[in-house]
Design a protein around this motif. Sequence first.
Motif, PDB file in Angstrom:
ATOM      1  N   ALA A  26       0.826  -1.214   0.000  1.00 17.29           N
ATOM      2  CA  ALA A  26       0.000   0.000   0.000  1.00 17.29           C
ATOM      3  C   ALA A  26       0.862   1.267   0.000  1.00 17.29           C
ATOM      4  CB  ALA A  26      -0.937  -0.005   1.207  1.00 17.29           C
ATOM      5  N   GLY A  27       2.199   1.087  -0.041  1.00 17.58           N
ATOM      6  CA  GLY A  27       3.103   2.230  -0.103  1.00 17.58           C
ATOM      7  C   GLY A  27       3.456   2.820   1.254  1.00 17.58           C
ATOM      8  N   GLU A  28       3.200   2.081   2.312  1.00 20.75           N
ATOM      9  CA  GLU A  28       3.487   2.546   3.669  1.00 20.75           C
ATOM     10  C   GLU A  28       4.635   1.740   4.263  1.00 20.75           C
ATOM     11  OE1 GLU A  28       2.136   5.088   5.200  1.00 20.75           O
ATOM     12  OE2 GLU A  28       0.513   5.505   3.783  1.00 20.75           O
ATOM     13  N   GLN A  29       5.254   2.301   5.295  1.00 20.30           N
ATOM     14  CA  GLN A  29       6.349   1.607   5.969  1.00 20.30           C
ATOM     15  C   GLN A  29       5.820   0.825   7.164  1.00 20.30           C
ATOM     16  OE1 GLN A  29       9.281   4.473   7.107  1.00 20.30           O
ATOM     17  NE2 GLN A  29       9.996   4.776   5.011  1.00 20.30           N
ATOM     18  N   VAL A  70      -2.130   5.787  18.483  1.00 21.23           N
ATOM     19  CA  VAL A  70      -2.667   4.462  18.168  1.00 21.23           C
ATOM     20  C   VAL A  70      -3.844   4.598  17.209  1.00 21.23           C
ATOM     21  CG1 VAL A  70      -3.773   2.409  19.137  1.00 21.23           C
ATOM     22  CG2 VAL A  70      -1.804   3.433  20.294  1.00 21.23           C
ATOM     23  N   TYR A  71      -4.730   5.586  17.428  1.00 19.25           N
ATOM     24  CA  TYR A  71      -5.858   5.807  16.516  1.00 19.25           C
ATOM     25  C   TYR A  71      -5.367   6.030  15.089  1.00 19.25           C
ATOM     26  CZ  TYR A  71      -9.994   6.104  19.531  1.00 19.25           C
ATOM     27  OH  TYR A  71     -11.048   5.807  20.352  1.00 19.25           O
ATOM     28  N   ARG A  72      -4.340   6.850  14.916  1.00 16.35           N
ATOM     29  CA  ARG A  72      -3.818   7.123  13.571  1.00 16.35           C
ATOM     30  C   ARG A  72      -3.313   5.839  12.922  1.00 16.35           C
ATOM     31  NH1 ARG A  72      -2.295  11.875  16.069  1.00 16.35           N
ATOM     32  NH2 ARG A  72      -0.230  11.136  16.626  1.00 16.35           N
ATOM     33  N   ILE A  73      -2.613   5.027  13.691  1.00 17.33           N
ATOM     34  CA  ILE A  73      -2.097   3.761  13.160  1.00 17.33           C
ATOM     35  C   ILE A  73      -3.254   2.821  12.822  1.00 17.33           C
ATOM     36  CG2 ILE A  73      -0.761   1.691  13.728  1.00 17.33           C
ATOM     37  CD1 ILE A  73       1.118   3.589  15.356  1.00 17.33           C
ATOM     38  N   LEU A  74      -4.260   2.754  13.691  1.00 13.21           N
ATOM     39  CA  LEU A  74      -5.417   1.893  13.427  1.00 13.21           C
ATOM     40  C   LEU A  74      -6.166   2.336  12.176  1.00 13.21           C
ATOM     41  CD1 LEU A  74      -6.688   1.398  17.075  1.00 13.21           C
ATOM     42  CD2 LEU A  74      -5.654  -0.353  15.597  1.00 13.21           C
ATOM     43  N   ASP A  75      -6.318   3.654  11.987  1.00 11.93           N
ATOM     44  CA  ASP A  75      -6.960   4.155  10.760  1.00 11.93           C
ATOM     45  C   ASP A  75      -6.177   3.712   9.527  1.00 11.93           C
ATOM     46  OD1 ASP A  75      -9.034   5.362  12.131  1.00 11.93           O
ATOM     47  OD2 ASP A  75      -8.144   7.376  12.067  1.00 11.93           O
ATOM     48  N   LEU A  76      -4.855   3.781   9.613  1.00 12.57           N
ATOM     49  CA  LEU A  76      -4.004   3.318   8.524  1.00 12.57           C
ATOM     50  C   LEU A  76      -4.219   1.820   8.290  1.00 12.57           C
ATOM     51  CD1 LEU A  76      -1.580   3.832   6.536  1.00 12.57           C
ATOM     52  CD2 LEU A  76      -0.115   3.157   8.455  1.00 12.57           C
ATOM     53  N   PHE A  77      -4.253   1.042   9.368  1.00  9.61           N
ATOM     54  CA  PHE A  77      -4.458  -0.409   9.260  1.00  9.61           C
ATOM     55  C   PHE A  77      -5.809  -0.732   8.618  1.00  9.61           C
ATOM     56  CE2 PHE A  77      -1.562  -1.766  13.066  1.00  9.61           C
ATOM     57  CZ  PHE A  77      -0.441  -1.409  12.335  1.00  9.61           C
TER      58      PHE A  77
END
Length: 160
Positions: A26-29, A70-77
């Motif tokens: 998805a182009g993310e690290q 954590v919310y930002r990471i979960l949104d990404l997930f």
Amino acid sequence: MSHGPNHRLHEGAALATAAQRALERAGEQWTPMRARVFGALDQFARPASAYDIADAVSKAEGRRVAANSVYRILDLFVGANLAHRIESANAYVTNAHPDCRHDCIFLVCDVCGQTTHLDDDRITDTVRQAATDAGFEPVRPVIEVRGRCAACAAVAVTAA
């Protein structure tokens, strides 16, 4: 249940590897913090809130991790198909098949909180088609069925 030809369920280390590959596609690290958040989420037997995950990661790290991070990471997930959001509980579960994109149905027990994931493309395709027929462009159907799991239903019957 209906699945595509490449529908593979992963668990443990294989799930983390599949999630990492999906995120990178998805182009993310796959950063150390993202790995820790994914690992913490995967350890929960039931859907977990961002606060639950932040607490787990904070304890493991020995330092405070903010729920906002954590919310930002979960949104990404969720966007990368690594996790699903249980809307009615404002909680998250890992996606055991991050290589397979389809809509999911969640059965949520109101007694114990256990959430079961079902795949039935016939039902979700029907929901998408109904939305389209109504002139609506569906992005992501969210189907959750609230009730009692078999174990809690059995306890209720025995208690009666």
